[in-house]
Design an enzyme around this catalytic site. Structure first.
Site, PDB file in Angstrom:
ATOM      1  N   HIS A  44      14.941 -58.223  34.629  1.00 41.56           N
ATOM      2  CA  HIS A  44      14.092 -58.761  35.684  1.00 41.56           C
ATOM      3  C   HIS A  44      14.931 -59.132  36.908  1.00 41.56           C
ATOM      4  CE1 HIS A  44      10.552 -59.967  32.821  1.00 41.56           C
ATOM      5  NE2 HIS A  44      10.865 -58.692  32.756  1.00 41.56           N
ATOM      6  N   GLU A  46      15.496 -61.932  38.471  1.00 42.16           N
ATOM      7  CA  GLU A  46      16.359 -63.110  38.357  1.00 42.16           C
ATOM      8  C   GLU A  46      17.671 -62.766  37.641  1.00 42.16           C
ATOM      9  OE1 GLU A  46      12.075 -64.664  37.624  1.00 42.16           O
ATOM     10  OE2 GLU A  46      13.183 -62.761  37.526  1.00 42.16           O
ATOM     11  N   ARG A 183       0.785 -41.595  45.927  1.00 40.29           N
ATOM     12  CA  ARG A 183       0.509 -41.242  44.534  1.00 40.29           C
ATOM     13  C   ARG A 183       1.623 -41.717  43.596  1.00 40.29           C
ATOM     14  NH1 ARG A 183      -1.781 -34.989  45.159  1.00 40.29           N
ATOM     15  NH2 ARG A 183      -3.775 -35.541  46.157  1.00 40.29           N
ATOM     16  N   ASP A 199     -11.831 -27.626  45.058  1.00 40.57           N
ATOM     17  CA  ASP A 199     -10.476 -27.660  45.619  1.00 40.57           C
ATOM     18  C   ASP A 199      -9.390 -27.249  44.638  1.00 40.57           C
ATOM     19  OD1 ASP A 199     -11.672 -28.544  47.910  1.00 40.57           O
ATOM     20  OD2 ASP A 199     -11.085 -30.641  47.675  1.00 40.57           O
ATOM     21  N   ARG A 206       4.002 -33.825  44.288  1.00 37.64           N
ATOM     22  CA  ARG A 206       5.031 -32.796  44.389  1.00 37.64           C
ATOM     23  C   ARG A 206       5.784 -32.812  45.722  1.00 37.64           C
ATOM     24  NH1 ARG A 206       0.024 -31.261  44.648  1.00 37.64           N
ATOM     25  NH2 ARG A 206      -0.771 -29.933  46.339  1.00 37.64           N
TER      26      ARG A 206
END
Length: 341
Positions: A44, A46, A183, A199, A206
């Site tokens: 983490h 810290e 994304r 589509d 990519r």
């Protein structure tokens, strides 16, 4: 604290299901150690910041700033609150309380009881916005929802005719690359049947380096041909279909039955919550986007607008809010809307 936030943003897209956290350690008004949470399962913020301090004895006279309450429970790593106490750091400044049930004030309590001087709520709103996905997920028990589409200057998202399988691009190449960056920052991406069929999208990132999102497709009657790119098994993909049908899941293809006679969106969001997916981009089509708007199940909308006009075609979703900010992407405008409800 501003530096903590700046550092934390570097982990966007890599820390799920953990939050974004940055930490800075100060001694006599000088930063002597700083870092952020890089990736889920790893140390983490810290821990990384403390390890960055060359003279560990200075920790006993220092202040640690952290954008989110230090954890107090054992997960994949030991509790950060314990480490702060063990290192003898006397002063702790926290941006925001952690909403996660396993923490939720317990880290702060542990620090207080150990004799640390604790201050909470520094740049609190900015720290909350940093982890808007994490907070939404734990407070509302659903992922953070981002609507995204591109529209022409006269309000159309696509022409009304079939164009031989070729995608009609409204936004420019730079906007397209920005979408691929987005994304990598979100856990999942969703489209409806019509968009998948018309589509044939890859729904991948990519054009940007980073993690691939989980693809989500609404395919009620399982009518989509499996030659479409979304079935290529290259990344995790959930196919939501009618409960009356049976379909065996395969590698990276999970077929999930839902009841289309009931609220479809709520069922999908419930599934995403169970899968620990903290955010989702809704990329179309018009009907799917409109359903989320009508149900008031959205947190943010990002709308590209070009200078071109279609004069006819598929109208953009009906939207009532005004943009909170607008950016210029060459000849496109990017408008950000936020749901205040």
């Amino acid at each position: 604290m501003a530096r903590c936030i700046e550092l934390a943003k570097k982990g966007l897209g890599n820390t799920y299901p953990n939050p974004l956290v940055g930490a800075v350690i100060v001694y006599k008004d000088q930063i002597i150690g700083e870092d952020y949470h890089h990736k889920a399962g790893e140390a983490h913020a810290e821990v990384n910041a403390i390890n960055a301090v060359k003279d560990q004895e200075l920790l006993k006279k220092s202040t640690i700033y952290v954008s989110l309450e230090p954890c107090s429970h054992y997960g994949k790593t030991p509790p950060c609150a314990n480490l702060i106490i063990d290192k003898g750091i006397p002063n702790v400044v926290i941006g925001h309380v952690d909403p996660f049930a396993e923490v939720a004030g317990r880290g702060i309590k542990k620090l207080f009881e150990a004799g640390c001087h604790v201050r909470v709520g520094v740049l609190e709103n900015e720290c909350a916005n940093l982890n808007k996905r994490f907070f939404c997920f734990h407070q509302k028990q659903r992922p953070y929802i981002i609507l995204k589409w591109a529209q022409t200057a006269d309000g159309f998202i696509a022409p009304g005719y079939q164009n031989n399988g070729e995608i009609f691009w409204i936004s420019n190449a730079y906007a397209k690359q920005m979408v691929h960056q987005w994304r990598t920052q979100e856990a999942a991406i969703l489209v409806g049947t019509a968009t998948a069929l018309k589509d044939n999208p890859q729904l991948s990132a990519r054009h940007w380096h980073g993690k691939q999102p989980t693809r989500l497709v609404i395919n009620r009657d399982l009518q989509l041909p499996e030659t479409l790119q979304i079935f290529d098994q290259s990344q995790p993909t959930f196919i939501f279909h009618d409960i009356s049908l049976n379909k065996v899941s395969q590698k990276n293809l999970s077929y999930i039955p839902i009841d289309f006679s009931k609220n479809v969106i709520n069922q999908i969001l419930k599934q995403l919550y169970q899968e620990n997916l903290q955010s989702v981009i809704i990329e179309g089509g018009q009907n799917t986007l409109q359903h989320f708007i009508d149900e008031n199940l959205w947190d943010e909308a990002r709308i590209f607008e070009s200078q071109s006009k279609l004069k006819s075609g598929i109208k953009s979703p009906k939207f009532k809010t005004e943009p909170s900010k607008t950016l210029k992407i060459l000849d496109n405008q990017l408008k950000y809307h936020y749901n205040e409800d």
